[in-house]
Design an enzyme around this catalytic site. Structure first.
Site, PDB file in Angstrom:
ATOM      1  CG  ASP A 198      -1.735   1.215   1.368  1.00 17.20           C
ATOM      2  OD1 ASP A 198      -2.120   1.772   0.332  1.00 17.20           O
ATOM      3  OD2 ASP A 198      -1.997   1.635   2.505  1.00 17.20           O
ATOM      4  CB  SER A 256      -0.695   3.255   4.973  1.00 15.79           C
ATOM      5  OG  SER A 256      -0.350   1.918   4.653  1.00 15.79           O
ATOM      6  CG  ASN A 266       2.351   2.586  10.436  1.00 14.14           C
ATOM      7  OD1 ASN A 266       3.464   2.958  10.762  1.00 14.14           O
ATOM      8  ND2 ASN A 266       1.275   3.354  10.571  1.00 14.14           N
ATOM      9  CD1 TRP A 323      -1.643  -2.600   9.670  1.00 16.70           C
ATOM     10  CD2 TRP A 323      -2.575  -4.550  10.255  1.00 16.70           C
ATOM     11  NE1 TRP A 323      -2.870  -2.695   9.040  1.00 16.70           N
ATOM     12  CE2 TRP A 323      -3.460  -3.875   9.374  1.00 16.70           C
ATOM     13  CE3 TRP A 323      -2.963  -5.798  10.768  1.00 16.70           C
ATOM     14  CZ2 TRP A 323      -4.694  -4.398   8.995  1.00 16.70           C
ATOM     15  CZ3 TRP A 323      -4.196  -6.324  10.382  1.00 16.70           C
ATOM     16  CH2 TRP A 323      -5.046  -5.631   9.507  1.00 16.70           C
ATOM     17  CE1 TYR A 367      -6.974   0.192   7.936  1.00 18.29           C
ATOM     18  CE2 TYR A 367      -7.017  -0.070  10.304  1.00 18.29           C
ATOM     19  CZ  TYR A 367      -6.399  -0.285   9.086  1.00 18.29           C
ATOM     20  OH  TYR A 367      -5.225  -0.966   9.031  1.00 18.29           O
ATOM     21  CG  ASP A 410      -3.789   4.898  -1.776  1.00 19.04           C
ATOM     22  OD1 ASP A 410      -3.137   3.867  -1.521  1.00 19.04           O
ATOM     23  OD2 ASP A 410      -4.658   5.343  -1.010  1.00 19.04           O
ATOM     24  CB  THR A 460      -7.513   3.841  -3.085  1.00 21.32           C
ATOM     25  OG1 THR A 460      -7.364   4.401  -1.782  1.00 21.32           O
ATOM     26  CG2 THR A 460      -8.868   4.267  -3.640  1.00 21.32           C
TER      27      THR A 460
END
Length: 395
Positions: free
Chosen positions: A98, A101, A103, A105, A141, A284, A287
């Protein structure tokens, strides 16, 4: 010694080029998931979910000091994801790569909600290289928050090994939307300023640990994507076989997201003038759709002769070839988006693949989100060394 035949020389050069392309560069094949709309419809929960649906895809780009804003802006459509592993021995996860963003996880065994139980979960006690940090964080989110505990471990992507990478282990994941997603977690590839402060992003560590030949990565999305092959992410370089023609470069206007300038937006032969004071576009990969600034949405739909229904912006499939081409003026060049790309055909139901956002750019410009739909048409290159994004026509 006899000179090689002319044809043999050409093949030797090609072979050497291919060899060089492979060094210090990693290709991650992407799978294309089913859309969440399909999964929810199958399970009989779609109508109920749509009634409660209140979200803005742009919410992900509103920065705050206390939380990290994350992707998943386009909940109901499909995503492209690939495999990574974390820990020693490796535990495998499907993640969304992505660019919206920063991070990393994954679900963890700390989390017992249905969404976690339904996905691969990281068990820290089975990894000899894991170390906890004792810090928890909330990732916000569009339709729910996700809490994570932070830890360090080894992350492996194909033959790239990144040591001591900070990442989030989910503590709690809301069922909607996470239960219905085909992938497990998210690997953010935006600038460090978007990530959790005080920790290196995966891209930073990859470069600091000399895992990439060049500080560059690129995305290719197949126009005929399937679950087994949806495209690929290439870390450390580009593959000229995946695009044609020249690369158009656009400078990044703010080193947080991969945000570029848009000078004009044209529908068919009519320039709209919507970007006369300048627009911004965030490139992005997290998306799915093309996102139109909210203030232009009704005029946009009117120009296309489209009305909204429960199934989205439905059009007659037989009319698609006669619909106008959309043009984005970027770096003084026109990038066309034909109707065969921006109209989605799901089992004979044709919809215009757009949604709206009401979040402007931080400096007030109307904000477009150039998601997977746009990136199916254009191979995209993210150049960290020169802070620019490249576009070339996808092969």
């Amino acid at each position: 010694m006899e000179p090689p035949a002319p044809g043999a020389t050409r093949w030797l050069v090609l072979a050497l080029l291919c060899l060089r392309l492979g060094e210090g560069m990693v290709r991650i094949p992407l799978k294309k998931g089913r859309s969440m709309r399909e999964v929810m419809r199958e399970k009989g929960v779609l109508e109920d979910f749509l009634k409660q649906l209140k979200g803005d895809p742009g919410r992900k780009y509103q920065l705050s000091n206390t939380v990290a804003y994350e992707p998943l802006t386009n909940y109901l459509d499909s995503f492209y994801f690939g495999e990574i592993s974390i820990g020693t021995p490796p535990q495998n996860f499907l993640v969304l790569f992505d660019t919206g963003s920063a991070n990393l996880w994954v679900p963890s065994t700390y989390c017992q909600t249905p969404a976690c139980v339904n996905h691969a979960t990281f068990n820290h006690s089975l990894s000899s290289t894991f170390s906890g940090i004792g810090v928890t964080y909330t990732l916000i989110y569009g339709f729910g928050d996700l809490s994570v505990a932070l830890g360090y471990d080894t992350v492996t992507i194909q033959n790239i090994v990144i040591r001591n990478q900070e990442f989030g282990l989910s503590l709690d994941e809301p069922s909607r939307p996470f239960y219905y997603l085909d992938f497990d977690g998210i690997l953010g590839m935006a600038y460090p300023g978007v990530g959790i402060g005080g920790y290196n992003t995966l891209m930073q560590n990859m470069l600091q640990q000399s895992q990439l030949d060049e500080p560059i990565f690129s995305f290719y999305y197949s126009r005929n994507a399937t679950y087994s092959y949806g495209g690929e992410v290439i870390l450390g370089g580009v593959d000229p076989q995946l695009y044609s023609g020249e690369v158009l470069w656009a400078p990044v206007v703010q080193e947080l997201y991969w945000k570029i300038g848009i000078e004009e937006f044209t529908i068919g032969l009519s320039a709209t003038g919507w970007c006369s004071q300048g627009c911004h576009g965030i490139v992005d990969t997290g998306t799915f759709l093309l996102t139109v600034p909210g203030q232009f949405m009704s005029a946009f739909l009117q120009a296309l002769g489209v009305e909204e229904s429960d199934d989205g912006f439905v059009v007659d499939c037989s009319n698609v070839p006669s619909m106008p081409t959309l043009y984005f003026a970027i770096s003084r060049a026109q990038l066309p988006l034909p109707p065969s790309v921006y109209v989605l055909n799901n089992d004979g139901v044709c919809t215009v693949g757009v949604e709206s956002t009401y979040v402007p750019s931080a400096s007030g410009q109307p904000l477009w989100i150039l998601g997977n739909l746009f990136l199916r048409q254009y191979y995209s290159i993210f150049d960290l060394a020169n802070n620019r994004v490249g576009f070339a026509l996808s092969a």
